[in-house]
Design a protein around this motif. Structure first.
Motif, mmCIF file in Angstrom:
data_model
loop_
_atom_site.group_PDB
_atom_site.id
_atom_site.type_symbol
_atom_site.label_atom_id
_atom_site.label_comp_id
_atom_site.label_asym_id
_atom_site.label_seq_id
_atom_site.Cartn_x
_atom_site.Cartn_y
_atom_site.Cartn_z
ATOM 1 N N PHE A 251 -16.527 91.049 -3.930
ATOM 2 C CA PHE A 251 -15.841 89.850 -2.270
ATOM 3 C C PHE A 251 -17.683 89.396 -1.901
ATOM 4 C CE2 PHE A 251 -13.134 89.450 1.900
ATOM 5 C CZ PHE A 251 -13.344 88.507 0.891
ATOM 6 N N VAL A 252 -18.211 90.591 -1.250
ATOM 7 C CA VAL A 252 -19.126 90.400 -0.529
ATOM 8 C C VAL A 252 -20.249 89.344 -1.311
ATOM 9 C CG1 VAL A 252 -20.594 90.840 0.783
ATOM 10 C CG2 VAL A 252 -19.201 92.611 1.034
ATOM 11 N N GLU A 253 -20.458 89.089 -2.864
ATOM 12 C CA GLU A 253 -21.078 88.424 -2.950
ATOM 13 C C GLU A 253 -20.519 86.982 -3.522
ATOM 14 O OE1 GLU A 253 -24.032 86.852 -5.734
ATOM 15 O OE2 GLU A 253 -24.263 88.764 -4.841
ATOM 16 N N GLU A 254 -19.441 86.772 -3.405
ATOM 17 C CA GLU A 254 -18.640 85.508 -3.088
ATOM 18 C C GLU A 254 -19.185 84.916 -2.135
ATOM 19 O OE1 GLU A 254 -14.510 86.334 -5.079
ATOM 20 O OE2 GLU A 254 -15.309 86.862 -6.978
ATOM 21 N N GLN B 38 -7.517 85.658 -0.448
ATOM 22 C CA GLN B 38 -7.862 84.408 -1.177
ATOM 23 C C GLN B 38 -9.477 84.089 -1.024
ATOM 24 O OE1 GLN B 38 -6.853 84.279 3.126
ATOM 25 N NE2 GLN B 38 -5.255 82.767 2.984
ATOM 26 N N ARG B 39 -9.955 85.564 -1.903
ATOM 27 C CA ARG B 39 -10.775 85.896 -2.346
ATOM 28 C C ARG B 39 -11.825 83.991 -3.809
ATOM 29 N NH1 ARG B 39 -8.101 89.214 -5.438
ATOM 30 N NH2 ARG B 39 -8.292 89.281 -7.618
ATOM 31 N N HIS B 40 -11.002 83.397 -3.760
ATOM 32 C CA HIS B 40 -10.668 82.089 -4.985
ATOM 33 C C HIS B 40 -10.623 80.975 -4.080
ATOM 34 C CE1 HIS B 40 -10.575 85.426 -8.154
ATOM 35 N NE2 HIS B 40 -9.749 85.375 -7.983
ATOM 36 N N GLU B 41 -10.949 81.386 -2.790
ATOM 37 C CA GLU B 41 -9.821 79.506 -1.872
ATOM 38 C C GLU B 41 -11.363 79.678 -0.786
ATOM 39 O OE1 GLU B 41 -6.728 78.565 -0.616
ATOM 40 O OE2 GLU B 41 -5.881 81.418 -1.717
ATOM 41 N N LEU B 42 -12.580 80.346 -1.064
ATOM 42 C CA LEU B 42 -14.145 80.967 0.208
ATOM 43 C C LEU B 42 -13.925 78.878 -0.035
ATOM 44 C CD1 LEU B 42 -15.186 84.152 -1.775
ATOM 45 C CD2 LEU B 42 -14.385 83.240 0.856
ATOM 46 N N ASP B 43 -14.263 78.339 -0.881
ATOM 47 C CA ASP B 43 -15.067 77.387 -0.484
ATOM 48 C C ASP B 43 -14.070 76.744 0.468
ATOM 49 O OD1 ASP B 43 -17.816 77.134 -1.686
ATOM 50 O OD2 ASP B 43 -16.061 76.633 -4.225
#
Length: 577
Positions: A232-235, A137-142
């Protein structure tokens, strides 16, 4: 996302919370629910008439009833589940109960019981708490951060679950650590629970038991490693910066390959720290400062052997060096007081594949000629103790039994009052039992442990066993950072916290002096630490300058206490016209 506002009642001058919920939705909101303590007027205002028994309780009466129920639970896990269910139902009552019985309940909500909770998380899960950020789900962080339950957040505790206590990789179950730490921020430090956010970064797990468990709730995949892990952590960090700029972020229980690396990468970019590295260092330093007063041996004259040169061991070392430099030693002189021992023996310059944090504590190989070697050429702990004659022995290995009788008896022959600190937790991972340590030193040792142990009876004496619990430090430090508006967290703040903690310990008297204050005093102690941290933040130019009186007033205004607040319904937009 629930948005609660505070207003001043024109009639009474009292601060009142405007609440947007009513009826069952209000009763189901743990942070706002008062249960049977809603007043008759509040019951009418919020549509609760008939949803509650007619009797109006007090918080004190509710706490008394809940404690009676708590005592009926017979195992630590049952008591944990009882408290967690109460927290999910009524957070004010939960924290009042903890406040009233902190020493008794601290081992239940945190170490050692939290270890079992993380191991069994998928089997005892009942209700969501915090945010679960899975790698897929890394592209749904917001969107995920927008789903946080409360808009205003002061502190985040985030873990990836790779190194839970001494139990290793627990995957998504690591969220139990984040939840537990934040409970301590509130009950010990007075941080508003509605402004805290536990997070787990679910990047998979390498624990075969978790992967084979049909009930495991996390992402069923081996752990993501660099460079994908770092991206991932940076995102995640960028999303935090966008949504919660200035929030205090605590990195918690990351694995040895990531803990210090992430702390160092983001410490000058985020207001952040790693409790396993810096918090452990501070509470250990405080115990050593107290031990020095009891033995008449100041910190600069101690010889310290640390078994376990991982993130905790090197973190302790770094803070000890910083403290010694503050006392006037050069950095080389300070490092010369420390000997670090790992799986392959004493760290020395002939070793390869050491991390930079370990390399700075390596002993010159040429000075170790003639030292006894083990089967693989290593210099074992027993030989280090024989040669160095340490005054302090610290264990942070996560491996039980490494403080052997031979090692401890050797140390006791060399030093009149050795300071012994087996700090690994939970209890089963402790390097030695305090009972054994007292017996092997003929009652002369000063002992502190990572997990709670009872006092030891020895030849008519009662010898206290202090718990080197990071809860002595991070709640107060966090409160000080939040209330002062500090932009960064520095080692100097941890040094300030350690000095306050040591100075607050009862003055040594005779052989049986504790190394740390009673846990029952931790709430007042946290305020003193917060005060010192804020002063240090101002000294370093990291917070707005105030007078001491202004700073104390600001601090006290930010401390949350478990009491019911007056409520009124939030006006609808048309009502505000």
């Amino acid at each position: 996302m629930i948005d609660v506002t505070e207003v001043i009642d024109d009639r009474t001058g009292e601060t009142v919370m405007e609440i947007p919920l009513r009826g069952r939705l209000l009763l189901d909101c743990s942070l706002l629910n008062k249960g049977t303590a809603f007043s008759e007027q509040e019951r009418r205002d919020f549509g609760l008439v008939g949803l509650l028994p007619s009797y109006v309780s007090t918080l004190e009466g509710q706490a008394t009833r809940r404690y009676e129920e708590y005592l009926k639970k017979t195992t630590a896990l049952e008591r944990f589940l009882f408290l967690r269910a109460l927290q999910d139902r009524n957070e004010t009552l939960f924290y009042r109960l903890l406040h009233d019985h902190l020493t008794e309940m601290l081992p239940i909500i945190y170490t050692p019981e939290v270890g079992e909770v993380c191991q069994r998380y998928s089997h005892i899960y009942h209700r969501s708490r915090g945010l679960f950020i899975s790698y897929p789900q890394r592209h749904e962080l917001d969107a995920i951060l927008e789903n946080r339950p409360y808009r205003q957040v002061d502190v985040i505790v985030v873990t990836d679950g790779e190194r839970i206590l001494g139990l290793g990789d627990q995957g998504v179950g690591g969220i139990g650590i984040s939840v537990g730490k934040l409970a301590l921020y509130t009950v010990c430090g007075g941080v508003d629970p509605g402004r805290t956010l536990p997070i787990v970064l679910d990047v998979g797990t390498n624990n075969p038991e978790r992967l084979a468990d049909p009930h495991y709730l996390g992402w069923r995949h081996e752990r993501v490693r660099r460079p994908d892990y770092d991206a991932f952590v940076e995102e995640f960090v960028q999303a935090v910066e966008r949504h919660l700029p200035g929030v205090l972020l605590q990195w918690e229980d990351f694995g040895k390959d990531n803990a210090r690396r992430l702390r160092d990468r983001y410490r000058d970019r985020l207001c952040s720290f790693n409790d396993d590295i810096q918090g452990t260092g501070a509470v250990t330093l405080a115990a050593l400062l107290t031990g020095g007063k009891a033995t008449g041996r100041p910190l600069g004259s101690q010889r310290v052997v640390i078994l376990g040169p991982g993130s905790a061991g090197t973190g302790i070392s770094d803070l000890l060096v910083a403290a010694l430099v503050r006392e006037g030693l050069s950095e080389d002189e300070a490092r010369s007081r420390l000997w670090l021992v790992g799986r392959h023996g004493l760290l020395h310059t002939g070793m390869r594949d050491l991390k930079p944090a370990q390399e700075r504590y390596c002993r010159p190989l040429e000075r170790l000629a003639g030292w006894e070697r083990g089967p693989a050429g290593e210099i074992p702990l027993a030989e280090v103790v024989r040669r160095v004659q340490p005054t302090v022995l610290i264990g942070v290995t996560g491996q039980p039994g490494l403080f052997t009788e031979d090692v401890i008896r050797t140390m006791a022959r060399q030093v009149e009052r050795p300071i012994l600190m087996p700090l690994s937790n939970p209890t089963a991972q402790c390097e030695a039992s305090p009972v054994d340590l007292v017996a092997w030193t003929e009652g002369r040792a000063l002992v502190a442990t990572g997990s709670p142990f009872p006092a030891v009876a020895y030849q008519g004496r009662t010898i206290p066993i202090s718990q080197c619990n990071n809860a002595y430090v991070f709640p107060g430090l966090g409160l000080g950072v939040i209330a002062s508006g500090a932009r960064r967290v520095t080692d100097e703040m941890f040094l300030a916290a350690a000095r306050v903690l040591s100075d607050s310990t009862p003055k040594p008297a005779g052989l049986d002096a504790p190394l740390l204050p009673p846990l029952a005093e931790i709430r007042a102690l946290s305020r003193q630490i917060a005060l010192a941290v804020g002063i240090e933040a101002q000294r370093q130019g990291l917070a707005q300058q105030t007078s001491l009186q202004q700073w104390e007033q600001l601090l006290d205004a930010r401390q949350w206490a478990p009491r019911y607040r007056a409520m009124c319904p939030q006006p609808r937009p048309a009502d505000r016209l």
